[in-house]
Design an enzyme around this catalytic site. Structure first.
Site, mmCIF file in Angstrom:
data_model
loop_
_atom_site.group_PDB
_atom_site.id
_atom_site.type_symbol
_atom_site.label_atom_id
_atom_site.label_comp_id
_atom_site.label_asym_id
_atom_site.label_seq_id
_atom_site.Cartn_x
_atom_site.Cartn_y
_atom_site.Cartn_z
ATOM 1 N N THR A 140 28.259 14.508 10.581
ATOM 2 C CA THR A 140 29.505 15.160 10.189
ATOM 3 C C THR A 140 30.532 14.157 9.686
ATOM 4 O OG1 THR A 140 31.097 16.845 10.900
ATOM 5 C CG2 THR A 140 30.632 15.062 12.446
ATOM 6 N N GLU A 197 46.083 21.861 4.578
ATOM 7 C CA GLU A 197 45.457 21.988 5.890
ATOM 8 C C GLU A 197 45.232 23.450 6.247
ATOM 9 O OE1 GLU A 197 44.072 19.593 9.274
ATOM 10 O OE2 GLU A 197 44.440 19.292 7.148
#
Length: 796
Positions: free
Chosen positions: A495, A372
Site C-alpha cells: 500500500t 481530501e
C-alpha cells in the site's frame, strides 16, 4: 498511375511534416524516455534536498528548507507524531524508489547511510508512533529493499556489499510494534512507544480507545512477508489473527464500520466505504491472496467486493454508507479512494476501474489536485445566492477538507490502468501530472502540495509518500522497459508502493521449517482463540433458545428477522453511468486511436452531472481539461467515433431486495448479455429505468412504440392485476439497467432461477413463508412491479 504516385508522395511528405512539427504526444520510446528522465530528476531533486536540509530528521520542509521534526512538546499532535518518530523516515521510505530507478550506486549509498544512521541495528528511540503507518513506511520499505539487495536478477543487487542489515532493522522495528497486539481481543492498539514497547501507561486514553479497520487488519501483509524472510511465524500468526478478527466484525451486509474500540469491539462510526481508515483491508485481502496463494484471503476479497458493489457502488464512485443498512451516510468521497481503480485492475474489473478513475481525473481538472474530501451532492444549507454559488463560499461548502498533500492514489491508478489497457489516454494524464509537479508544486527544497485547493496556498511539508509513491508510480508509467514489467516473479506493490515478491526457495523453507515457539505470543493467541470459541458457543446457545421459542409460538422459520423480505424504493440521485469500451486500440487497419477518446461515449458525462460541485477555484480558471489537450486530442481521437451519448430523460430509481438465503457471488454473464442468478438471496440492489415513449433512455436511444408491443400485465399467481391487464397498453414500463453495481449492456437482461427465494422450487409462491406486496410475474416470465412488467428481468 503517375497521378497516384504524386498523391502518395504528397501524403507521405505531409505526414512527415506533421510528425516533425510536433513530436509531443506521439509517445514514442524516445519521448517516454525523456519523460522518465524528467521524473528521475525530480525525485533526486527532492531526495537530495532532504539529505541536505532534512536529514537526520524525518522530513524536509520544501518551502522553508528546514527539517520537519517530531513535536516533542505536544505528544497529542497526531498529525505529526504518528509518523515522525525521529528515525529518518524519508530516507527509509525512499529506498525502493531508488531501486526502481535501477540506480545501483545510489542504492548502495542510501543503504550505507541507513546502516550508519542505525549502527547498532535497532530503533531504540523514545517515540510513540502509529503502528500501521510505521509498518507500511518503515518495515515495508526495509523488506522490499532487502529483496532488491539480495535478488541477483535485479539491477541494484548488492551481493557481497550487503549483509542483511535492512532485514534485521525491519525485524527490530516489528519486535517493537508487535506488543501492540497483546490486548484482550488480539486487536492492536493504534500506537506504541518503540523504546518502552511494553509500557502503555503514558498514552492519553483518547489516543488508545479507537483504531481504524485498516490499521487493525493491514499489518498482516508486511508482517507475513517478514515471517517468510526470517522463518519466525509469530509475526504472521499474530497479525493474521487480527486481520481475521477484524473481518469477523462485519455486519450482516458484509460491510465493516470504519473504526472500533480495540478492547471493547464497539464501533466508533457506522460509516463504511473504500477510502481512508478502511482502504488497505480490501487492498491486502486481494494482494495477500495473490502473494501468499491464500484462498481464505481471496474469499474475503470476493465477499467484501460484492458487498461494496451492492451497497456502495454508484455510477462513478463508491459512496460512504451505513454499514448496517447500506444507506448513504455522508455525501462526500475522499482522496484516498482514488486508489481503488488500481485495485480493480488487479481484480480484473477493468470496465468499472476505468469509470471510477475518470471521476478523479475530473477532480484534478477542476481543483488541480484531489481534495481530501469532496461533496458530490450540493449542500442544501445554508442557502446560497447565485453569486455565492459560483465563488469561494460555494467551494467552502463542497470541500469539507480542502488540502491536497500530493497523495499518490490518482498517480497509482493511472499507472495500473495504463499497464492494463496501454491506452495513451493515461500517458497523457501522466504528462500533465509531470508538468504540474514541475510548474506548480516544485518548490525550493522539494515538492509542496496544496494547503488549500480553493486559494492555491501551498503547504510547507513534503510527506514521505511523495518520494516513495507519487514519483515512483509516475516514473513507472513512462518506463516500459523497467525490470518490474519484465519480471518472472509475481510482484505485488504494498500500500506504500514497495514492490514485494517471495522467491520459491523462501516459500519452501518457511513452509517446511517455521515453528511458532514464542511462548508470549502463542499463549496470548490461545487465550484469544479460547474466548472466541466460548463467545461462539454462547451465541449458538442463544440462537437455539430463540429459534426453539419461535418454533413454538410463531408460525414460520426460526429466524423471522433474517427472512422477512424487504423492498425499499429510493430515488437514485445518480443518473445513468458508463458502458464498456472496446478492448482493442485499432479502429480500421491503418491508424491507432485512444479507446477512451474514440469509444467511451460517456467521457464528459461527469462534467454535466456534477457541475454543481465541480467548481473551479479562481486560480484554476486557465487550467484546461487534461483529456482535451489539443496536441493529444487531435492526434489520438477518431472523429468518426468520438461522440457523446445524448443525456437520458428517463426517470431512474432503485429497488432494494432483502431476501432469505445467501447472496450469489459473481453471477454468470452469458454471451447473449444475460446475467444469470442461480440464487437471489441476501441483498440485491436494482437500478430501474422507467420507460416512456419518445424519451431518451439510459443508453442514449429513443424509446419507440415497438418497446410497448406484446406487453402482458397478467399475474400468473394472482388476480391483483386482472383489472389493468384487460385495459389498454401501459403508458410506461420498467427495465433493469444495473444490478448490484453491475451495469447491464444495451439489450442486456437478468435471469433468476425459479428455485431462488422469489419462488419456491415448484414455481409457486408459499404465502406463509414469503410475501412481497406489489411483486408479480406475468405469462412472459417477467417480474412485475405493481402490475408493470420489468421487461428484462425474467424468472426462468
Amino acid at each position: 498511375m503517375v497521378c497516384c504516385l504524386w498523391v502518395l508522395l504528397a501524403l507521405l511528405l505531409h505526414l512527415d511534416h506533421v510528425a516533425c512539427e510536433d513530436d509531443a504526444y506521439s509517445f514514442t520510446s524516445k519521448e517516454l524516455k525523456a519523460y522518465k528522465q524528467e521524473v528521475k530528476e525530480l525525485f533526486y531533486f527532492g531526495f537530495d534536498n532532504y539529505l541536505e536540509h532534512g536529514y537526520p530528521y524525518d522530513e524536509v520542509k520544501p518551502i522553508s528548507c528546514v527539517p520537519k521534526k517530531r513535536n516533542f512538546e505536544d505528544p497529542t499532535d497526531q498529525g505529526t507524531n504518528d509518523i515522525l518518530g525521529n528515525f529518518t523516515i524519508t530516507l527509509i521510505d525512499s529506498l525502493t524508489t531508488i531501486a526502481i530507478l535501477e540506480d545501483r550506486p545510489q542504492f548502495l549509498k542510501a543503504v550505507r547511510l541507513v546502516e550508519r544512521t542505525f549502527p547498532d541495528g535497532n530503533f531504540d528511540i523514545d517515540s510513540t508512533i502509529q503502528v500501521f503507518e510505521i509498518t507500511i513506511r518503515v518495515i515495508g520499505s526495509l523488506l522490499s529493499s532487502h529483496l532488491y539487495a539480495t535478488d541477483p536478477t535485479k539491477a541494484v543487487y548488492l551481493g557481497d556489499d550487503y549483509d542483511g542489515s535492512l532485514l534485521r532493522l525491519a525485524q527490530n522495528m516489528a519486535d517493537r510494534l508487535l506488543p501492540a497486539y497483546l490486548t484482550s481481543t488480539g486487536l492492536p492498539m493504534p500506537r506504541r512507544n518503540i523504546k518502552r514497547k511494553w509500557d502503555v501507561s503514558e498514552f492519553p486514553e483518547f489516543l488508545e480507545t479507537e483504531n481504524n479497520v485498516a490499521a487493525m487488519a493491514s499489518p498482516m501483509f508486511e508482517f507475513t512477508i517478514l515471517s517468510y524472510l526470517t522463518g519466525d511465524p509469530k509475526y504472521e500468526k499474530v497479525t493474521r489473527y487480527a486481520f481475521d478478527k477484524t473481518w469477523s466484525l462485519r455486519t450482516g451486509l458484509d460491510l465493516l464500520p470504519m473504526s472500533f474500540h480495540p478492547e471493547k469491539l464497539t464501533p466508533y462510526t457506522p460509516m463504511t466505504g473504500i477510502g481512508a481508515s478502511i482502504d488497505s483491508l480490501f487492498e491486502y485481502a486481494l494482494k495477500g491472496a495473490i502473494l501468499f496463494d491464500d484462498s481464505e484471503l481471496m474469499e474475503v476479497w470476493n465477499v467484501a467486493y460484492e458487498a461494496l458493489k451492492t451497497n456502495c457502488k454508484n455510477d462513478w464512485f463508491f459512496a460512504n454508507v451505513m454499514a448496517d443498512t447500506g444507506h448513504l451516510f455522508v455525501p462526500w468521497i475522499d482522496s484516498l479512494s482514488a486508489f481503488f481503480s488500481g485495485l480493480q485492475v488487479l481484480a480484473g474489473d477493468l470496465d468499472d476501474a476505468i469509470a471510477n478513475h475518470l471521476m478523479f481525473l475530473k477532480m484534478w481538472n477542476t481543483f488541480g489536485g484531489i481534495p481530501e474530501r469532496w461533496n458530490f451532492s450540493p449542500p442544501e444549507f445554508p442557502p446560497l445566492s447565485p453569486l455565492e454559488r459560483s465563488g469561494a463560499v460555494a467551494l467552502d461548502n463542497i470541500l469539507p477538507l480542502e488540502w491536497y498533500p500530493l497523495r499518490p492514489e490518482f498517480f497509482e491508478s493511472t499507472y495500473f490502468l495504463y499497464r492494463a489497457t496501454k491506452d495513451p489516454f493515461y500517458l497523457n494524464i501522466g504528462v500533465h501530472l509531470l508538468k504540474d509537479l514541475k510548474q506548480r508544486f516544485k518548490s525550493n527544497c522539494g515538492f509542496a502540495g496544496f494547503q488549500n485547493v480553493i486559494t492555491g496556498e501551498l503547504q510547507d511539508r513534503m510527506e514521505t509518500f511523495v518520494l516513495s509513491e507519487t514519483l515512483k508510480y509516475l516514473y513507472l508509467l513512462f518506463d516500459e522497459e523497467n525490470e518490474l514489467h519484465n519480471s518472472a516473479s509475481d510482484v505485488i506493490f504494498s500500500t506504500e508502493a514497495h514492490p514485494m515478491w517471495l522467491p520459491q526457495e523462501v516459500r519452501s523453507n518457511y513452509k517446511r521449517n517455521a515453528k511458532f515457539n514464542n511462548s508470549v505470543y502463542s499463549s496470548h493467541l490461545e487465550i484469544c482463540q479460547k474466548k472466541d470459541r466460548e463467545q461462539a458457543g454462547e451465541n449458538t446457545l442463544s440462537q437455539r433458545i430463540v429459534g426453539f421459542a419461535k418454533s413454538i409460538f410463531h408460525k414460520g422459520p426460526p429466524d423471522e428477522e433474517a427472512t422477512d423480505p424487504i423492498i425499499d424504493y429510493t430515488i437514485d440521485t445518480e443518473l445513468p453511468g458508463t458502458c464498456s469500451i472496446k478492448p482493442h486500440h485499432v479502429i480500421g487497419d491503418e491508424f491507432w486511436y485512444s479507446p477512451m477518446l474514440s469509444n467511451f461515449d460517456r467521457l464528459f458525462e461527469i462534467d454535466s452531472r456534477f457541475a454543481a460541485t465541480l467548481i473551479k477555484p479562481s486560480h484554476m480558471h486557465n487550467y484546461n481539461a487534461i483529456e482535451l489537450e489539443p496536441g493529444f486530442y487531435n492526434r489520438w481521437s477518431n472523429p468518426q467515433f468520438s461522440t457523446c451519448l445524448i443525456p437520458p430523460t428517463t426517470e431512474i430509481f432503485e429497488l432494494l431486495f432483502d431476501l432469505p438465503g445467501y447472496h450469489q457471488l459473481n453471477p454468470l454473464m452469458l454471451e447473449n448479455k444475460t446475467i444469470t442468478f442461480e440464487t437471489f438471496g441476501g441483498r440485491s440492489r436494482l437500478k430501474i429505468e422507467k420507460l416512456q415513449i419518445y424519451q431518451i433512455d439510459y443508453y442514449g436511444d429513443l424509446i419507440t412504440a415497438s418497446t410497448f408491443q406484446d406487453v402482458s400485465r397478467k399475474d400468473i399467481f394472482s388476480n391483483a392485476c386482472d383489472a389493468v391487464a384487460s385495459l389498454y397498453s401501459p403508458t410506461y414500463l420498467y427495465r433493469v439497467v444495473a444490478i448490484n453495481g453491475r451495469i447491464l449492456p444495451r439489450h442486456g437482461s437478468v435471469q433468476i432461477k425459479k428455485h431462488s427465494p422469489v419462488l419456491t422450487s415448484n414455481g409457486t409462491r408459499e404465502e406463509d413463508e414469503f410475501k412481497m406486496d406489489g411483486i408479480g410475474i406475468n405469462d412472459h416470465s417477467q417480474l412485475m412491479l405493481e402490475c408493470t412488467p420489468i421487461i428484462n428481468l425474467f424468472i426462468v
